[in-house]
Write a protein that holds these residues in place. Structure first.
Motif, PDB file in Angstrom:
ATOM      1  N   THR A 113     -11.150  -0.315  -2.758  1.00 52.98           N
ATOM      2  CA  THR A 113     -11.418  -1.436  -1.847  1.00 52.98           C
ATOM      3  C   THR A 113     -12.875  -1.408  -1.364  1.00 52.98           C
ATOM      4  OG1 THR A 113     -10.703  -0.259   0.156  1.00 52.98           O
ATOM      5  CG2 THR A 113      -9.027  -1.547  -1.011  1.00 52.98           C
ATOM      6  N   PRO A 165     -15.154  -4.773  -2.844  1.00 54.38           N
ATOM      7  CA  PRO A 165     -14.587  -5.390  -1.639  1.00 54.38           C
ATOM      8  C   PRO A 165     -14.143  -6.830  -1.854  1.00 54.38           C
ATOM      9  CG  PRO A 165     -16.946  -4.922  -1.365  1.00 54.38           C
ATOM     10  CD  PRO A 165     -16.539  -4.329  -2.662  1.00 54.38           C
ATOM     11  N   THR A 205      -8.910  -8.102  -5.032  1.00 53.84           N
ATOM     12  CA  THR A 205      -7.626  -7.624  -4.522  1.00 53.84           C
ATOM     13  C   THR A 205      -7.306  -6.303  -5.202  1.00 53.84           C
ATOM     14  OG1 THR A 205      -6.885  -9.894  -4.293  1.00 53.84           O
ATOM     15  CG2 THR A 205      -5.172  -8.197  -4.296  1.00 53.84           C
ATOM     16  N   VAL A 206      -6.908  -5.322  -4.406  1.00 62.04           N
ATOM     17  CA  VAL A 206      -6.591  -4.006  -4.957  1.00 62.04           C
ATOM     18  C   VAL A 206      -5.095  -3.733  -4.748  1.00 62.04           C
ATOM     19  CG1 VAL A 206      -6.987  -1.527  -4.768  1.00 62.04           C
ATOM     20  CG2 VAL A 206      -8.917  -3.117  -4.550  1.00 62.04           C
ATOM     21  N   ALA A 225      -8.445  -0.867   5.447  1.00 59.95           N
ATOM     22  CA  ALA A 225      -8.692  -1.051   4.008  1.00 59.95           C
ATOM     23  C   ALA A 225      -7.581  -1.906   3.406  1.00 59.95           C
ATOM     24  CB  ALA A 225      -8.756   0.314   3.315  1.00 59.95           C
ATOM     25  N   VAL A 266      -5.525  -2.426   1.133  1.00 60.17           N
ATOM     26  CA  VAL A 266      -4.806  -1.909  -0.031  1.00 60.17           C
ATOM     27  C   VAL A 266      -3.399  -2.512  -0.049  1.00 60.17           C
ATOM     28  CG1 VAL A 266      -3.955   0.161  -1.182  1.00 60.17           C
ATOM     29  CG2 VAL A 266      -6.054   0.279   0.175  1.00 60.17           C
TER      30      VAL A 266
END
Ligand SMILES: Cc1ncc(C[n+]2csc(CCOP(=O)(O)OP(=O)(O)O)c2C)c(N)n1
Lengths: 213, 566
Positions: free
Chosen positions: B432, B436, B439-440, B464, B466
Motif C-alpha cells: 500500500t 498508494p 487497490t491492494v 493502511a 489493505v
C-alpha cells in the motif's frame, strides 16, 4: 565478474602433457577428478566464509585451501582443491564468482596448473635410525631432514601433493610418525594469457567510461 | 568540504540521496541513536512502525515488488535483526531488492557477547546478496550507496548493513556519494551476439515453441518487449508464479501458470513442444517436476541476467545472457512472423478439460460451501482485474495464482521460492505504501494470518488500505491436502481452532464482515472494495477442498491429476 569461461583450460594453449604422466594429486579411486580452483577477491572481511559456504551447501569436501595476497595490491588469492565432477565444478565456480566481492573464479584440471605443496613430518628418531627404509624413502622423495635430536626428527618436503601423500603413507606404515602438516596446495596457471590482468584492465576502462558521463 | 555529521545523520542523508521516502522499522537499544536522528527527519522520511521485525522485512519486500524501488528496514541488534532473517532469505530467493539496516553493539564490544550482540554478517551472508559491518562513521555514505547499488542492480536482492553503535554517534565529513561501479561485480553480463543469432535461428526453425515467463521480465521492465517477442513469432507463453503479471492473463498467447498447480495445457505442452524458451526464470522444482524427464524432447533457450542460473538445473542449447530489456528485442528483430495456429489450437482440448473438471466447479459452484476460487475470482473482477494481488502461502496462494486475473504488471506479491507463511499481511502493508494509488488485496489462510497477525496494529495505526480476504477453512489447508493425498488422511496437527476474527478486527478498529452464504458474496466484496481504508472480509470456505490440477512431487510435469479419485 562473470562470464561463461569459468573453466579456463580451453584458453590455456598446449601444455605438452607427456603420455603416461604421473598424477600430481594422490590417486583416489572414487570416480571423481581433482580440480584446482583459483579465486581472487577484494580484501574485505568475510569473503572466505562466503567461498567455503558454496562448498558446504553442496556437501563438497575441500581437500586443501590456501589464502594469500595476490600479485595485485588489495586483491586476495585463494587456491582450493576439491574432488568432484566437471558439471558440479562449473556450477560451484559460477556461484562463487557471483559473490559481490569475488573478482574472478576459475577452475582447472591438473594439466593446466603448476602445483606444489610443502609439508613437515615429525618422526621418531629411534625408528629413523633403526629402519633404513625410512631414510631411503625420505631420500627418494627428495625430502630433507632439517632437525634431528634424541627423541624426534623433522623432515621437510616441497613437492607435488601426490609425493607428499605417498611419503606420509610410508612414514605412517613404518610407525614412526609423530606429527604431519602440509601447507595446502598452491597453484599458478600454465597459460600464457594472464586473465586477471586483462580483466582488471577492462574494468578500469569501464570505470573511467562511467565516471566520464 | 562537506558537512560534519554523526553517522546516524549521514545514514539519513544517504537514504534521502538514494530516493528513499519510506522505511519500515522497529527501535531498540543498539539503533536508538539512529532513531534519535530519525526524529529530526520525520518530514522527509516516513517511518512505518511495524509490530514485529519480520513484518518490517516483508513490508519492505511488498513495497519493493510493486514499486520497483528498494525497500528499507531499520531494526535493532540481536533479536531485532534475527527477526528479519526470514524476510532477507525470502528476498534473496525471490530477487527482491531490500536493504536491512540493523543496529550493532559498539565496535569496542564486538566479539565479547555483549548484550544483544549477534554475528550479523556471518549469519546473513548465506542468505543475502551482500552484508557489511559499518564500524566507522566515515564509511556510512559509501556503505549505504554501495548497498543500494547492489540491492537494485543486476539480479536484485537483499543487502544487510550491520551498523555499530559508535559509528552512529561518531562524526565524519559527509559528501553525497553515488556508487555505480564495483570492480568485482558485473550486474549485467555482456551479451554474446552469437547467442542472439542462435536463439533466433532456433525459434525460426521451431514448430512448437513454448515460452516460460519469469519474474525477470518484470524486474527488467521488459513486459512490452516480451509481448512483441511472443506476438511476432506467435508463441504461446506460460508464466511462473512470480511472473504471472508480466503478461496480461487474458492475452491470447497466455496459456496459464506453469508447474505443480499450473494449467493443464502449459504442463502437457512442456512435454510436447520442440523448443522451450525460458525468460528470467530459474527452473525451480515446483516448475519442472521430475528433472530427468523434463522437456527432454525439446531444444532449450534460456534468457537470464544471472550466469549462475544457466545450466544450473536444466541444461540448455542456447543461453542468452544479459538484460532481457535489450536481448528480447534483439532476438525479436531476427524473428520471422509466424502464427503457429495448429500448435496453439493443440492447447484447446486441455483448456476445455481443465475448465470443465476444475475451473468451473471452483468459480461457479452451484451448491455447497464457498470455494476459494469463486471468492478470489469475484474479488479480481470487482476490482476490474487491476488490483495488486498479495497472498500468503498455502492453498490460498495457489488458488489466488490460479483465479486472480492481471491486466497490469507488478501486481503479484507472493513468497515464491521460500513459501514463507506470515508473508502476506505485512507484504500487503508494504504494497500500500509502494503503490498508494492502487487497490491492494491480500488473500490469506487462517494459519498464515495468525503468523503475523500483530501487523493489524500497523494497519490500524497507519490506516493502511489493505483489503484482507481471509479464506478460512479451519485447517492448515495445504498441509492437510498433502496429508489427504500422501499420508492416508492422517490429519496430524492440521485442524485448527480459530479465534473470533470479527472480534479481533473490531479490537483493531478494522471494519469486518463474514460471508458464509454464496448469495451474499458479491455484495460483501463490493462493500469491502467501496469502503475506504482497511477491511477484513472473512469467508467460510469449504473445509476439505483441494487445489487441482496437481503434479505430484517427483512426477513428470505432464502427469497432472485433475481431481480426487472417487
Ligand atoms: C513459516 C512456515 N511454516 C510452515 C510452513 C508449511 N506450510 C505450508 S502451507 C501450510 C498451511 C497453510 O495453512 P493456511 O495458512 O491456513 O492456508 P491454506 O492452505 O488453508 O490456504 C503450512 C503449514 C510454511 N510454508 N511456512
Amino acid at each position: 565478474m562473470m562470464n561463461d569461461n569459468i573453466f579456463a583450460s580451453e584458453m590455456s594453449g598446449s601444455s605438452n602433457v607427456p603420455e603416461n604422466k604421473i598424477s600430481k594429486f594422490p590417486v583416489v579411486n572414487d570416480g571423481k577428478t581433482w580440480y584446482t580452483l583459483i579465486i581472487f577477491s577484494e580484501n574485505l572481511a568475510g569473503v572466505l566464509n562466503q567461498i567455503t559456504n558454496v562448498f558446504t551447501r553442496r556437501q563438497l569436501n575441500i581437500e586443501s585451501l590456501n589464502v594469500s595476497p595476490s600479485g595485485f595490491k588489495g586483491l586476495h588469492r585463494y587456491t582450493v582443491t576439491c574432488r568432484s565432477d566437471f558439471e558440479t565444478m562449473k556450477k560451484v565456480v559460477k556461484q562463487i564468482e557471483k559473490k559481490i566481492d569475488v573478482v574472478l573464479a576459475r577452475f582447472y584440471t591438473e594439466d593446466h596448473v603448476y602445483v606444489m605443496e610443502q609439508a613437515l613430518y615429525k618422526i621418531e628418531t629411534s625408528k629413523l635410525i633403526a629402519d633404513h627404509d625410512i631414510s631411503k624413502a625420505i631420500r627418494k622423495h627428495e625430502a630433507k631432514i632439517v632437525e634431528v635430536n634424541a627423541t624426534y626428527s623433522i623432515v621437510s618436503i616441497e613437492g607435488l601433493p601426490s609425493d607428499i601423500v605417498e611419503l606420509r603413507h610410508i612414514l605412517r606404515d613404518h610407525g614412526c610418525m609423530l606429527q604431519f602438516v602440509s601447507s595446502g596446495i598452491v597453484a599458478v596457471t600454465k597459460s600464457s594469457h594472464e586473465e586477471l590482468n586483462s580483466f582488471l584492465k577492462v574494468r578500469k576502462l569501464q570505470k573511467e567510461a562511467i565516471t566520464e558521463d | 568540504m562537506g558537512k560534519i555529521l554523526s553517522g546516524g545523520q549521514i545514514l539519513m542523508e544517504s537514504l534521502i540521496n538514494e530516493g528513499v521516502d519510506t522505511i519500515f522499522g522497529y527501535p531498540g537499544g543498539a539503533i536508538m541513536p539512529t532513531y534519535d536522528f530519525l526524529y529530526d527527519y520525520r518530514d522527509r522520511i516516513n517511518h512505518v512502525l511495524v509490530r514485529h521485525e519480520q513484518g518490517a522485512s516483508h513490508a519492505a519486500e511488498g513495497y519493493a515488488r510493486v514499486s520497483g524501488k528498494t525497500g528499507v528496514c531499520l531494526v535493532t541488534s540481536g533479536p531485532g535483526v534475527t527477526n528479519t532473517v526470514t524476510g532477507v532469505a525470502d528476498a534473496m530467493i525471490d530477487s527482491t531488492p531490500i536493504v536491512v539496516i540493523a543496529g550493532q553493539v559498539g565496535a569496542s564490544l564486538l566479539g565479547s557477547d555483549a548484550f544483544q550482540e549477534v554475528d550479523v554478517v556471518d549469519m546473513m551472508q548465506p542468505v543475502c546478496k551482500w552484508a557489511y559491518q559499518i564500524r566507522d562513521a566515515k564509511d556510512v555514505a559509501w556503505a549505504v550507496s554501495r548497498a543500494f547499488y547492489i540491492a537494485s542492480s543486476g539480479r536484485p536482492g537483499p543487502v544487510v548493513l550491520d551498523f555499530a553503535k559508535n559509528a552512529q554517534v561518531e562524526k565524519a565529513e559527509y559528501e553525497p556519494m553515488k556508487v555505480n561501479f564495483i570492480r568485482s561485480y558485473i550486474p549485467v553480463p555482456e551479451t554474446d551476439e552469437e547467442s542472439i543469432v542462435n536463439a533466433a535461428r532456433l525459434i525460426n526453425q521451431a514448430e512448437r515453441p513454448l515460452v516460460l515467463v519469469g519474474q525477470g521480465v518484470e524486474l527488467g521492465y521488459a513486459t512490452a518487449e516480451l509481448r512483441a517477442f511472443i506476438e511476432k513469432a506467435g508463441m504461446p507463453a506460460g508464466c511462473t508464479l512470480l511472473g504471472l503479471s508480466a503478461l496480461p492473463s487474458d492475452h491470447p498467447l497466455n496459456v496459464g501458470m506453469l508447474g505443480m498447480h499450473g494449467s493443464l495445457g502449459s504442463n502437457k505442452m512442456t512435454q510436447k513442444c520442440d523448443l522451450l524458451i525460458a525468460v528470467g526464470m530459474r527452473f525451480d522444482d515446483r516448475i519442472t517436476g521430475k528433472l530427468s524427464t523434463y522437456a527432454t524432447q525439446a531444444k532449450k533457450i534460456h534468457f537470464d541476467i544471472d550466469p549462475s542460473e544457466i545450466n544450473k538445473n536444466v541444461p540448455v542449447d542456447v543461453s542468452v545472457l544479459g538484460d532481457c530489456k535489450t536481448t528480447l528485442p534483439a532476438v525479436t528483430a531476427l524473428l520471422e512472423k509466424k502464427e503457429h495456429k495448429e500448435w496453439r489450437e493443440a492447447f484447446r482440448p486441455y483448456d476445455e478439460e481443465e475448465n470443465r473438471v476444475v475451473i468451473e466447479p471452483q468459480i461457479h459452484p452451484k451448491e455447497g460451501p464457498l470455494r476459494m476460487g469463486e471468492v478470489i475470482r469475484k474479488v479480481s473482477e470487482l476490482t476490474q482485474n487491476k488490483a495488486v494481488m498479495v497472498t500468503d502461502v498455502g492453498q490460498n496462494q495457489m488458488m489466488s495464482a490460479r483465479y486472480f486475473k492481471f491486466t497490469q504488471c507488478r501486481s503479484v506479491v507472493t513468497s515464491g521460492g521460500m513459501g514463507t507463511m506470515g508473508y502476506g499481511l505485512p507484504a500487503a502493508i508494504g504494497a500500500t505504501f509502494g503503490a498508494p494509488e492502487r487497490t491492494v488485496c491480500v488473500f490469506l489462510g487462517d494459519g498464515g494470518l495468525q503468523m503475523t497477525i500483530q501487523e493489524l496494529g500497523t494497519i490500524m495505526e497507519q490506516g493502511a488500505p489493505v483489503k484482507i480476504i481471509l479464506l478460512n477453512n479451519n485447517y492448515l489447508g495445504n498441509v492437510r491436502q498433502w496429508q489427504q493425498l500422501f499420508f492416508r488422511r492422517r490429519y496430524s496437527f492440521t485442524p485448527m481452532l480459530n479465534p473470533d476474527y470479527e472480534k479481533i478486527a473490531e479490537a483493531y478498529n478494522i471494519p469486518c464482515a463474514t460471508v458464509i452464504e454464496r448469495k451474499d458474496l458479491e455484495a460483501e466484496i463490493e462493500k469491502m472494495v467501496n469502503t475506504p481504508g482497511p477491511y477484513l472480509l472473512q469467508c467460510a470456505i469449504m473445509e476439505e477442498d483441494n487445489v487441482f490440477p496437481m503434479c505430484f512431487p517427483g512426477h513428470d510435469v505432464d502427469d497432472m491429476v485433475l481431481k480426487l479419485e472417487d
